[in-house]
Scaffold this active site. Structure first.
Site, PDB file in Angstrom:
ATOM      1  CD  GLU A 117     -15.450 -20.265   6.861  1.00 13.91           C
ATOM      2  OE1 GLU A 117     -14.993 -19.207   7.344  1.00 13.91           O
ATOM      3  OE2 GLU A 117     -15.222 -21.386   7.330  1.00 13.91           O
ATOM      4  CE  LYS A 119     -10.128 -11.753   4.072  1.00 15.84           C
ATOM      5  NZ  LYS A 119     -10.152 -10.352   4.493  1.00 15.84           N
ATOM      6  CG  ASP A 121     -14.211  -5.219   4.998  1.00 15.86           C
ATOM      7  OD1 ASP A 121     -13.165  -5.564   5.581  1.00 15.86           O
ATOM      8  OD2 ASP A 121     -14.259  -4.297   4.172  1.00 15.86           O
ATOM      9  CE1 TYR A 229     -11.719 -16.368  11.654  1.00 17.53           C
ATOM     10  CE2 TYR A 229     -13.324 -14.683  11.081  1.00 17.53           C
ATOM     11  CZ  TYR A 229     -12.069 -15.038  11.535  1.00 17.53           C
ATOM     12  OH  TYR A 229     -11.162 -14.071  11.856  1.00 17.53           O
ATOM     13  CE  LYS A 318      -9.080  -8.262  -0.759  1.00 16.84           C
ATOM     14  NZ  LYS A 318      -9.159  -7.708   0.590  1.00 16.84           N
ATOM     15  CB  CYS A 412       9.548  23.429 -12.869  1.00 10.33           C
ATOM     16  SG  CYS A 412       9.394  22.015 -13.967  1.00 10.33           S
ATOM     17  CB  CYS A 415      13.079  23.050 -16.297  1.00  8.51           C
ATOM     18  SG  CYS A 415      11.783  24.212 -15.872  1.00  8.51           S
ATOM     19  CB  CYS A 430       6.731  24.593 -15.011  1.00  9.91           C
ATOM     20  SG  CYS A 430       8.291  24.936 -15.827  1.00  9.91           S
ATOM     21  CB  CYS A 436      10.118  23.095 -18.717  1.00 11.42           C
ATOM     22  SG  CYS A 436       9.681  21.705 -17.679  1.00 11.42           S
TER      23      CYS A 436
HETATM   24  S1  IVH Z   1      -9.899 -17.378   8.739  1.00 10.55           S
HETATM   25  C1  IVH Z   1      -6.723 -19.411   9.694  1.00 10.55           C
HETATM   26  N1  IVH Z   1     -12.334 -16.894   7.934  1.00 10.55           N
HETATM   27  O1  IVH Z   1      -9.819 -12.057   7.322  1.00 10.55           O
HETATM   28  C2  IVH Z   1      -7.033 -18.218   8.930  1.00 10.55           C
HETATM   29  N2  IVH Z   1     -10.911 -15.038   8.314  1.00 10.55           N
HETATM   30  O2  IVH Z   1      -7.025 -11.984   6.214  1.00 10.55           O
HETATM   31  C3  IVH Z   1      -7.468 -17.084   9.748  1.00 10.55           C
HETATM   32  N3  IVH Z   1     -11.977 -12.862   7.952  1.00 10.55           N
HETATM   33  O3  IVH Z   1      -8.036 -11.475  10.270  1.00 10.55           O
HETATM   34  C4  IVH Z   1      -8.607 -16.326   9.259  1.00 10.55           C
HETATM   35  N4  IVH Z   1     -13.958 -13.635   7.416  1.00 10.55           N
HETATM   36  O4  IVH Z   1     -10.459 -10.666  10.108  1.00 10.55           O
HETATM   37  C5  IVH Z   1     -11.160 -16.356   8.289  1.00 10.55           C
HETATM   38  N5  IVH Z   1     -14.530 -16.620   7.248  1.00 10.55           N
HETATM   39  C6  IVH Z   1     -13.363 -16.089   7.612  1.00 10.55           C
HETATM   40  C7  IVH Z   1     -13.163 -14.694   7.654  1.00 10.55           C
HETATM   41  C8  IVH Z   1     -11.905 -14.211   8.000  1.00 10.55           C
HETATM   42  C9  IVH Z   1     -13.239 -12.549   7.606  1.00 10.55           C
HETATM   43  C10 IVH Z   1     -10.890 -11.887   8.211  1.00 10.55           C
HETATM   44  C11 IVH Z   1     -10.289 -11.945   9.575  1.00 10.55           C
HETATM   45  C12 IVH Z   1      -8.820 -12.204   9.389  1.00 10.55           C
HETATM   46  C13 IVH Z   1      -8.610 -11.776   7.988  1.00 10.55           C
HETATM   47  C14 IVH Z   1      -7.488 -12.568   7.366  1.00 10.55           C
END
Ligand code: IVH
Length: 684
Positions: A117, A119, A121, A229, A318, A412, A415, A430, A436
């Protein structure tokens, strides 16, 4: 209309509007025109006004935002909202997979099924539905306690106020990410800045700032989106067994689920998914900072369990990013060769721009004040390419007190000499000169550096030892060192002592230009040193030259001229130079360097833009010239290469437009035969 007829019509309208929202926001397949939508909406609003007895919290008209409140209320999550373990590379991902195999007692070659999935932001939300109706929405907070934001969340059109018909648990907690789509984030910042308000530093802060509002009408004006999610209470009977099926079920129940989500068999597929998403990441309609991999099988998830605050069955990989957030732990001042005090922030180590970073530059005191960076601040840290990591800005906390600004040092730190202001107060320096220890060390490091006398094996640690023992106060002292004494130093055997002495002796054969550069005269880089050597021909001539004579040399202006003159006027410096000559430093008369015809620079025109971080501009120019290249100030059709440093200017745009080859500092270093820069003073 009778109240009963009104009730029936109201219910129909609500259901139709909810169905339309679902088609629009979840299925991305709207059926009504905007005008049709407005007509239904208006009819509902009027009926509700006339028959307030049928008011309900899940009516779409509640989405416009209710009355403002005086504060946000804390709520406890029934099930803690966990966080995710993070990895930054393929090795980390494989390690996670291996550990999971071990925990589940599976053979290493068994390919586990994961769900990948994006992640996103944004801000994690918990949405609680009772008897199909949204009754409470809360932010994640610290995972145990969050903030109740129900009225604000109702304004998010893609979040259903009521679950779609079907077999639904009595109580359901849905979890997902609220976020501002990329375009909406940019538009919001433009709007705020047009009103003279500082924009949000990133999409996550924008989402959090928009949701954690006391006035839901403000939230309503921000086009927040949501992506589900997971489910909070996984024990609820009747839920599907796999993460993939759970997400399909959530979508069916009315929640947006990212179309990027994939079921993946084994690590290879996971890695490919990551790479593909990474490539497209700028084109995604949301900001994502990585990919989450979740073990698909629910039984497996339960067997794997959780540690502390993160499940063992999921991991976040990441994306490599040039910017990240961290905390300033300390601000200290480093003293350079010319005595300039540079504020350097020690930060909680983070992985950014492909490296672990524990220190970041604040450039100078005036920058430090302008950015108002303080100890304890959460800050945005940037490390792009080879650039020394820097702090972009503080992320303002909405509440909580901050430490006082770090005072400018009056003395500094190395010294204790008083500091002086320079360049109209931008820099502090300095005043201790070569008394120094920090300046001493830097002066010797410079003297021994590759472009100067090139003393092999005299690194930072050795110099530190020699200065600390007070055996070396200036470069001339290097030539008085003896093997026996050196061999007594920590981590230095007789053999390495002999080698070091031999390297020091060998360095005595040099060129006048290198020698002048090695002296470390302010503003005199390798190019200026070469100019001096060629124009005046001998050390004596340079030493005796008057200010006028110096300024008559093309490339030397009054400021550099003044520094050169002042340097040779100083009796201490004259003494050191005398001792260096006595020690046997020699050179033949300077001969002009001939262009190396085979080099890629021979006859080529180069332009430099931005600040080079691992060498001075003079060094770069000198290297180009010595390889037969020509340095120009503007990019034109004739320019062969553009060398790009930190914060490049409009020359980069010109080069892109003209199709000029763009060269990074690292590549450039490689071309001119400089060793790769492995660790700068601010990198770990
Ligand atoms: S699962 C059971 N799935 O990431 C695990 N988190 O570092 C709980 N986040 O607080 C999180 N996309 O804000 C999960 N597909 C995704 C996500 C996701 C973004 C964020 C979420 C969470 C943080 C965890």
């Amino acid at each position: 209309m009778t109240p009963e007829m009104a009730r029936r019509r109201i219910e129909t309208l609500r259901a139709e509007i909810a169905e339309h929202d679902y088609r629009y926001y979840v299925l991305d397949a709207p059926t009504w025109t905007d005008a049709e939508y407005d007509r239904h909406w208006q009819e509902l609003q009027e009926l509700e006004r006339e028959f307030p007895q049928w008011d309900r919290p899940d009516s779409p008209t509640r989405r416009v935002g209710g009355a403002p409140r005086s504060d946000l209320v804390s709520v406890r999550h029934d099930q803690p909202m966990l966080s995710l373990d993070k990895v930054v590379d393929q090795a980390g991902l494989r390690h996670f997979d291996r550990r999971l195999h071990e925990r589940l007692g599976l053979p290493a070659d068994f390919a586990l099924t994961y769900v990948g999935e994006p992640k996103i932001d944004g801000l994690a939300l918990s949405l609680l539905y009772e008897d199909q109706v949204l009754v409470r929405a809360a932010t994640r907070g610290d995972g145990v306690m969050g903030e109740e934001v129900t009225a604000n969340v109702r304004t998010i059109r893609s979040i259903p106020l009521r679950l779609r018909p079907g077999s639904r648990p009595h109580r359901l907690e849905v979890r997902g990410e609220a976020y501002l789509p990329r375009g909406a984030f940019a538009a919001l910042n433009r709007e705020l800045e047009a009103e003279g308000i500082r924009g949000f530093v990133n999409a996550r802060n924008a989402a959090a700032g928009s949701l954690r509002q006391l006035d839901p009408r403000i939230t309503a004006s921000r086009p927040l989106a949501f992506s589900a999610y997971g489910v909070g209470q996984l024990t609820e009977a009747g839920l599907p067994d796999g993460q993939d099926a759970l997400l399909a079920w959530l979508r069916e129940a009315g929640f947006p689920v990212s179309p990027e989500i994939r079921r993946l068999e084994g690590m290879e597929a996971c890695w490919r998914y990551f790479e593909q998403l990474n490539e497209r990441r700028d084109a995604l309609p949301f900001e994502a900072d990585g990919v989450v991999f979740k073990l698909n099988d629910r039984m497996g998830q339960e067997r794997a369990g959780s540690v502390a605050r993160a499940p063992r069955w999921a991991v976040a990989l990441k994306f490599e990013s040039e910017e990240t957030e961290t905390t300033v732990e300390q601000i200290e001042f480093q003293v350079g060769r010319t005595g300039i005090l540079t504020p350097v922030a020690q930060v909680t180590p983070v992985f950014v721009g492909g490296a672990r970073v524990a220190h970041a530059s604040l450039h100078n005191v005036s920058e430090m004040h302008r950015k108002d960076v303080r100890v304890g601040d959460r800050v945005i840290l940037r490390r792009a390419g080879e650039v020394i990591p820097e702090i972009v800005r503080t992320v303002m906390a909405e509440s909580g007190s901050r430490a006082l600004p770090v005072p400018e040092p009056t003395h500094c730190p190395a010294c204790g000499s008083p500091v002086e202001r320079d360049l109209g107060g931008i820099l502090i320096r300095c005043s201790g000169g070569l008394h120094c220890p920090a300046q001493k060390k830097e002066a010797i490091r410079h003297f021994a550096s590759r472009e100067a006398l090139n003393i092999q094996g005299l690194g930072e640690k050795r110099i530190d030892q020699l200065v600390r023992a007070d055996w070396v106060r200036n470069p001339a002292d290097l030539f008085a060192l003896e093997v026996d004494r050196l061999a007594g130093l920590e981590r230095m055997g007789k053999r390495s002592a002999e080698k070091l002495i031999a390297a020091i002796q060998a360095s005595r054969n040099t060129t006048l230009a290198r020698f002048l550069y090695a002296l470390g005269i302010r503003e005199v880089g390798a190019t200026t040193a070469e100019l001096l050597a060629h124009a005046l021909g001998s050390l004596e001539a340079v030493q005796e030259a008057g200010l006028d004579e110096l300024c008559a040399i093309s490339g030397i202006g009054p400021i550099i001229g003044h520094h050169i003159h002042a340097f040779f006027d100083d009796p201490g410096n004259r003494d050191v130079i005398g001792r260096l000559r006595e020690a046997g430093i020699t050179w033949s008369s300077p001969a002009p360097q001939l262009p190396a015809s085979g080099s890629r620079f021979a006859g080529a025109s180069l332009v430099l833009t931005g600040r080079l971080t691992t060498m001075t501009r003079e060094e770069a120019i000198s290297a180009i010239r010595s390889l037969g290249g020509v340095v120009s100030s503007q990019v034109s059709a004739k320019t062969r290469y553009l060398v790009v440093g930190e914060n490049p200017g409009s020359k980069l745009d010109d080069a892109r437009r003209l199709g000029t080859e763009i060269v990074t500092e690292t590549e450039f270093r490689d071309w001119i035969g400089f060793p790769p820069e492995t660790s700068g003073p601010h990198l770990q």
